[in-house]
Every structure is written in C-alpha cells, then in structure tokens.
Design an enzyme around this catalytic site. Structure first.
Site, PDB file in Angstrom:
ATOM      1  N   HIS A  72     -26.968  25.967 -35.740  1.00  0.00           N
ATOM      2  CA  HIS A  72     -28.376  25.586 -35.870  1.00  0.00           C
ATOM      3  C   HIS A  72     -29.295  26.778 -35.613  1.00  0.00           C
ATOM      4  O   HIS A  72     -28.981  27.666 -34.811  1.00  0.00           O
ATOM      5  CB  HIS A  72     -28.734  24.391 -34.986  1.00  0.00           C
ATOM      6  N   ASP A  74     -32.607  26.684 -34.521  1.00  0.00           N
ATOM      7  CA  ASP A  74     -33.619  26.567 -33.469  1.00  0.00           C
ATOM      8  C   ASP A  74     -33.028  26.843 -32.096  1.00  0.00           C
ATOM      9  O   ASP A  74     -31.813  26.797 -31.888  1.00  0.00           O
ATOM     10  CB  ASP A  74     -34.259  25.183 -33.483  1.00  0.00           C
ATOM     11  N   ASP A 102     -27.513  30.117 -27.848  1.00  0.00           N
ATOM     12  CA  ASP A 102     -27.397  28.746 -28.346  1.00  0.00           C
ATOM     13  C   ASP A 102     -28.541  28.521 -29.320  1.00  0.00           C
ATOM     14  O   ASP A 102     -29.647  28.201 -28.916  1.00  0.00           O
ATOM     15  CB  ASP A 102     -27.465  27.786 -27.157  1.00  0.00           C
ATOM     16  N   GLU A 135     -32.046  20.992 -33.923  1.00  0.00           N
ATOM     17  CA  GLU A 135     -30.867  20.412 -33.262  1.00  0.00           C
ATOM     18  C   GLU A 135     -31.170  20.105 -31.814  1.00  0.00           C
ATOM     19  O   GLU A 135     -30.703  19.102 -31.258  1.00  0.00           O
ATOM     20  CB  GLU A 135     -29.688  21.387 -33.378  1.00  0.00           C
ATOM     21  N   GLU A 136     -31.972  20.967 -31.205  1.00  0.00           N
ATOM     22  CA  GLU A 136     -32.276  20.815 -29.782  1.00  0.00           C
ATOM     23  C   GLU A 136     -33.233  19.652 -29.497  1.00  0.00           C
ATOM     24  O   GLU A 136     -33.468  19.323 -28.338  1.00  0.00           O
ATOM     25  CB  GLU A 136     -32.885  22.116 -29.227  1.00  0.00           C
ATOM     26  N   ASP A 159     -21.089  25.791 -31.750  1.00  0.00           N
ATOM     27  CA  ASP A 159     -22.223  25.371 -30.924  1.00  0.00           C
ATOM     28  C   ASP A 159     -21.767  24.718 -29.619  1.00  0.00           C
ATOM     29  O   ASP A 159     -22.159  23.597 -29.312  1.00  0.00           O
ATOM     30  CB  ASP A 159     -23.116  24.400 -31.709  1.00  0.00           C
ATOM     31  N   HIS A 341     -29.376  26.602 -22.026  1.00  0.00           N
ATOM     32  CA  HIS A 341     -30.549  25.800 -21.644  1.00  0.00           C
ATOM     33  C   HIS A 341     -31.072  26.211 -20.272  1.00  0.00           C
ATOM     34  O   HIS A 341     -31.653  25.400 -19.541  1.00  0.00           O
ATOM     35  CB  HIS A 341     -30.229  24.296 -21.665  1.00  0.00           C
TER      36      HIS A 341
END
Length: 374
Positions: A72, A74, A102, A135-136, A159, A341
């Site tokens: 992804h 984003d 990520d 995706e996030e 991912d 994250h």
C-alpha cells in the site's frame, strides 16, 4: 542480482514523499513513473476518495497465470519533515516522525524486483502489481479495487512486521462499533439535577465491558470517546468508538453481544437515557492451511536462501484479508520492518535485502508453480 544500493535509494525517495491516507496523489505519480520505467503498463483506478494503481506485465514468449505483488502507498502520520539515519544496519527516524517503512518498504522491494527482471531480461510468467491507497484507514483501497482489472488468483502482499521468512497464515475478522449515549443537558451550576450526565453513563459502560486481550484469539478496544460541550453544561451526548478482533467469528460475535448488552443494560438504569449502537465489518479473517500448495511454495523459496520460514498468526489486518475474501489466495510476508505505527519504527536493512532477493525468486519460479498446480 538485487542492487541493494539502488533499492535503498528507491526507499529513501519514497519515504521523502508525504503520503497520508486519502492524500496519495504525489506518491502515486512517483510510483507510476517508476513502474513505467520497468516496462509495466499502469492503470490508475479512481474510486472517489482516492485511487489504486494496477500494473501489468505480460510476457509474450511465456504467457502464464499472473502472480500479484501488492503493497500500500499510504502511511500513518506524522511523516512531514522526516529525517532518518542508519545505525547497526537499521534504518530509523530521528524520533519526530514515523518512518513509513509500513508500507513503503514493500513498494520499494516490488519496484526493485521489476527492475532486475527488466535489466537482466529474466523470463518470468505474467505479473500484476497492485498498489492500494488508504490501507491504514480501514483497507479502503483494497475494498474499492476494481477486481475486473485483476486476472491473478495468487498474491504476495508485503505488509507485516518481522524478519525475512515471516509469513502470515491467519489474520482476524475485524468489526468496529459506535455507542452513542443520550442523556439530558442542563446548566451545571444552576440546575444540574435536571440534567442526565451522558459521560457518567458512558464511563460506567466502559468500566464494565471487556477490553484488551481477551484470549489467544480475541482482542477488544475502546479507541475514542467524544462528548460534552462546555464545563458549565451537563453533557447530553457521548460517542464511544471501539473495535473487536478475533480469529474466531463465534468469539467475536459473543464479545460484541456482551459489549452491546452491557451498554443497553447500563443505560436502562437511567430513566430518560437512551443508547444507539451501530456496527460495521471492516474485513473478514482468513486462515491458510499448513499444507496449502501456495504457502508450501513460498516457504520453499525462503528455505532455498537458507532462511527458516516463520509462520505466524497476526492480530492485524491487511489487504490480504480483502483479497482472500475476493477469492484470491493472498499471503502476507514481512519486509523487516519493526515497531510500526510508532516513532520508534525501524527497518532492519539486512532482513529487507533478504526479502527482496527471495521475492525475486518467487516471481521467477511462480510460473513453474502455477503450471504444476491444478
């Protein structure tokens, strides 16, 4: 054959483009240019809130069922003003932002594999590339992907955290919910007894519902609470936002039932109060059998490089959840990223380079796998 210097420079270039969810235009244009340089035909699929990129490579000399490679575009925030360094072969930031490995590590690895195939004229089967958006924010891009553009029935998604060889075989079903509690407003200083404090009702509910890790399969969390207007007003409305995840649909359903019944029973104790509950399925879980041919194939490609496969169950979701739901056998593999994250996020470069090498072999050897699998 992977050029690690070029791979790292590609990653640096990707990291320096800010790409929060639903704002992927700049990174999308940049990635589209990289894909076209490798000879990939690129389709930009707009879906309203954002867009996905679908790339296609067809080998006229050796057509075969395509392998899908996916990551992804984003990242979570903040990434503006990113500054990074490398220490002990680990790439991290200075601590003011997240890294964005990520999932830009996944994007960079896929781009490098395509470059190697082109520059060495390696004969592979057909390849499809899917770079999703948002995706996030609930796997939005994958949910809105135009699957008529996709022919492949097998996908490698890059991912997940972990060392090279980490492969996800199970991922949870994820439901979100809101509970909106309604009380009665009143002036907090003049006539508080005429009010009904929605925050107090909400706090009682929160104190009684299951939270955290409930068992080996199931987690629950309250993520946001909003309500009230001013300190001199008895709050009339509070919104609780939460989630439940589980590898077991039965356990997930039972946990939700407990949460919702608790919310209703507590609210019922207060005359004049009411509660409105809404829920949504973010994505469904999946489980890959240990003897599944595609999983066996991927494990074998890592083993050929002397990397012991690490088969895991994850509590997080990815585009692989939606792909599997849509009938594509999708398996998520790690890129070497850790502590995602968070501002402590880092990428283990030794593991990252190993993953790129294995991914190249996966693409090269997939044709034989596809032709030998019914």
């Amino acid at each position: 054959m992977v050029d690690t210097d070029r791979l790292l420079n590609t990653l640096f270039a990707l990291l320096e483009v800010d790409s929060p969810s639903f704002n992927e235009d700049k990174i999308g244009l940049f990635i589209e240019g990289l894909l076209k340089e490798t000879g990939i035909h690129v389709i930009r699929q707009d879906y309203g809130d954002s867009f996905n990129l679908v790339g296609k490579y067809k080998n006229p000399n050796s057509p075969s069922p395509p392998l899908i490679l996916s990551a992804h575009m984003d990242t979570i925030e903040p990434t503006v003003g990113i500054k990074y360094n490398i220490k002990d072969e680990k790439l991290s930031t200075k601590g003011d932002t997240v890294l964005g490995a990520d999932d830009k590590s996944g994007v960079a690895a896929i781009i490098e594999v395509l470059r190697v195939i082109r520059e060495h004229n390696i004969q592979t089967g057909d390849i499809e590339v899917v770079f999703t958006s948002a995706e996030e924010r609930g796997i939005v891009g994958a949910k809105n992907l135009d699957y008529s553009l996709i022919e492949g029935r097998y996908a490698v998604v890059l991912d997940v955290s972990g060392a090279a060889g980490t492969i996800v075989k199970r991922a949870p079903t994820h439901h979100t919910y809101t509970m909106e509690i309604h009380g009665m407003s009143a002036h907090a200083g003049i006539e508080p007894e005429k009010g009904l404090n929605a925050i107090r009702i909400a706090s009682e509910i929160i104190g009684r519902i299951p939270d955290g890790r409930l068992d080996e399969d199931t987690t629950a969390n309250i993520g946001r609470i909003t309500g009230g207007t001013a300190t001199n007003v008895v709050p009339e409305t509070v919104l609780i936002e939460g989630e439940v995840r589980s590898q077991s649909v039965e356990k997930l359903t039972n946990t939700k039932d407990t949460i919702f019944k608790t919310g209703r029973s507590v609210t019922k104790k207060y005359p004049g109060a009411s509660i409105e509950i809404k829920e949504n399925e973010e994505y469904r879980g999946y489980s890959i059998e240990e003897k599944d041919p595609f999983l066996t194939f991927l494990k074998g490609e890592f083993s050929k490089k002397g990397i012991e496969p690490i088969i895991i169950t994850t509590g997080g979701g990815s585009d692989a959840n939606v792909f599997n739901q849509r009938g594509i056998k999708a398996i998520n593999i790690a890129t070497g990223m850790e502590k995602v994250h968070s501002k402590e996020e880092y990428l283990d470069l030794k593991e990252f380079f190993k993953v790129a090498e294995v991914l190249l072999n996966i693409v090269i050897n997939f044709k034989d796998f596809a032709e030998s699998t019914p």
